[in-house]
Design a protein around this motif. Structure first.
Motif, mmCIF file in Angstrom:
data_model
loop_
_atom_site.group_PDB
_atom_site.id
_atom_site.type_symbol
_atom_site.label_atom_id
_atom_site.label_comp_id
_atom_site.label_asym_id
_atom_site.label_seq_id
_atom_site.Cartn_x
_atom_site.Cartn_y
_atom_site.Cartn_z
ATOM 1 N N VAL A 25 -15.352 -0.179 5.644
ATOM 2 C CA VAL A 25 -16.543 0.504 5.136
ATOM 3 C C VAL A 25 -16.134 1.845 4.538
ATOM 4 C CG1 VAL A 25 -18.701 1.643 5.836
ATOM 5 C CG2 VAL A 25 -18.169 -0.666 6.664
ATOM 6 N N GLU A 26 -15.252 2.558 5.193
ATOM 7 C CA GLU A 26 -14.812 3.863 4.690
ATOM 8 C C GLU A 26 -14.043 3.712 3.380
ATOM 9 O OE1 GLU A 26 -15.313 7.747 4.630
ATOM 10 O OE2 GLU A 26 -16.219 6.389 6.079
ATOM 11 N N ASP A 27 -13.211 2.680 3.265
ATOM 12 C CA ASP A 27 -12.515 2.408 2.001
ATOM 13 C C ASP A 27 -13.517 2.150 0.887
ATOM 14 O OD1 ASP A 27 -9.982 2.736 2.936
ATOM 15 O OD2 ASP A 27 -9.474 0.595 2.997
ATOM 16 N N GLU A 28 -14.531 1.359 1.193
ATOM 17 C CA GLU A 28 -15.566 1.056 0.205
ATOM 18 C C GLU A 28 -16.280 2.330 -0.230
ATOM 19 O OE1 GLU A 28 -19.763 -1.235 0.340
ATOM 20 O OE2 GLU A 28 -18.059 -2.362 1.149
ATOM 21 N N ARG A 29 -16.605 3.196 0.709
ATOM 22 C CA ARG A 29 -17.276 4.458 0.387
ATOM 23 C C ARG A 29 -16.366 5.358 -0.453
ATOM 24 N NH1 ARG A 29 -19.989 5.536 6.293
ATOM 25 N NH2 ARG A 29 -21.741 4.125 6.012
ATOM 26 N N ALA A 30 -15.077 5.369 -0.136
ATOM 27 C CA ALA A 30 -14.119 6.177 -0.898
ATOM 28 C C ALA A 30 -14.026 5.695 -2.335
ATOM 29 C CB ALA A 30 -12.750 6.138 -0.224
ATOM 30 N N LEU A 66 -3.753 8.705 -0.141
ATOM 31 C CA LEU A 66 -3.211 7.536 0.534
ATOM 32 C C LEU A 66 -2.945 6.394 -0.436
ATOM 33 C CD1 LEU A 66 -2.395 6.409 3.274
ATOM 34 C CD2 LEU A 66 -4.726 5.602 3.571
ATOM 35 N N ARG A 67 -3.914 6.069 -1.254
ATOM 36 C CA ARG A 67 -3.764 4.897 -2.133
ATOM 37 C C ARG A 67 -2.984 5.197 -3.404
ATOM 38 N NH1 ARG A 67 -8.656 0.774 -2.100
ATOM 39 N NH2 ARG A 67 -8.942 0.677 0.128
ATOM 40 N N GLN A 68 -3.425 6.201 -4.175
ATOM 41 C CA GLN A 68 -2.780 6.449 -5.461
ATOM 42 C C GLN A 68 -1.398 7.065 -5.299
ATOM 43 O OE1 GLN A 68 -5.336 8.669 -8.084
ATOM 44 N NE2 GLN A 68 -6.781 6.994 -8.287
ATOM 45 N N TRP A 69 -1.277 8.037 -4.400
ATOM 46 C CA TRP A 69 0.001 8.709 -4.247
ATOM 47 C C TRP A 69 0.863 8.055 -3.184
ATOM 48 C CZ3 TRP A 69 -2.294 14.320 -4.302
ATOM 49 C CH2 TRP A 69 -2.674 14.646 -5.614
ATOM 50 N N MET A 75 0.212 12.814 6.498
ATOM 51 C CA MET A 75 -0.007 13.745 5.388
ATOM 52 C C MET A 75 -1.416 13.557 4.844
ATOM 53 S SD MET A 75 2.039 15.044 2.173
ATOM 54 C CE MET A 75 2.878 15.992 3.394
ATOM 55 N N THR A 76 -1.871 12.329 4.738
ATOM 56 C CA THR A 76 -3.219 12.057 4.257
ATOM 57 C C THR A 76 -4.241 12.682 5.192
ATOM 58 O OG1 THR A 76 -2.485 10.003 3.234
ATOM 59 C CG2 THR A 76 -4.846 10.230 3.644
ATOM 60 N N GLU A 77 -4.054 12.491 6.480
ATOM 61 C CA GLU A 77 -4.981 13.063 7.474
ATOM 62 C C GLU A 77 -5.056 14.582 7.333
ATOM 63 O OE1 GLU A 77 -4.767 13.612 12.246
ATOM 64 O OE2 GLU A 77 -4.428 11.577 11.507
#
Length: 167
Positions: A25-30, A66-69, A75-77
């Motif tokens: 759900v969080e991925d979808e919202r992002a 997280l996804r693109q880089w 580090m993402t957190e």
């Protein structure tokens, strides 16, 4: 039941609440935030100066870092937390109607910027264990490799940078 029309019924613990948040759900919202507001790696993304924009900025940072880089979850957190702190400061302290979010990557570094129309400078305050607020810049100072403020003719850009390993 008489007298309960229009009142909210208590929620059961478990499935109704659990269905609201999940990584999927969080991925979808992002991804939806990226679609609605634009990609902050391509151009500055304008966001309304409202508390809920911190969640939008976190989601944008999540999908970019997280996804693109393809940076580490740790580090993402940290980047997501620091974006939230800079956005929170812009919303609470600048009186702006809109602020801008920009994310950049260059060899060995990421840089995240929040631009607002106020020329008031943020202030790094000493923090005590019992403090319930005022920790934003303290966290930025501790978790980033460097941070600063660039004054502009109309406003400022508050930014932080973090070292990253290039692949």
């Amino acid at each position: 039941m008489a007298g309960l029309e229009g009142t909210e019924q208590p929620r059961r613990h478990g499935s109704a609440t659990a269905a609201r948040w999940s990584p999927a759900v969080e991925d979808e919202r992002a991804l939806k935030a990226l679609e609605l507001f634009g990609n902050p790696t391509e151009a500055e993304v304008p966001l309304p100066s409202r508390p809920e924009s911190a969640a939008t900025a976190r989601r944008l940072a999540q999908v970019v870092v997280l996804r693109q880089w393809g940076l580490s979850p740790k580090m993402t957190e940290d980047a997501v937390l620091l974006v939230s702190e800079l956005v929170g400061n812009a919303v609470r302290h600048t009186g702006a109607r809109v602020f801008g979010l920009r994310m950049r990557r260059r060899r060995g570094w990421i840089r995240i910027e929040v631009r607002d129309p106020s020329r008031g400078l943020p202030c790094l305050m000493p923090v005590q264990e019992t403090d319930v607020s005022g920790r934003g810049l303290f966290l930025v100072d501790k978790l980033s490799d460097r941070w600063g403020v660039d004054l502009l003719p109309r406003g400022k850009t508050t930014w932080f940078e973090m070292r990253v390993a290039d692949r």
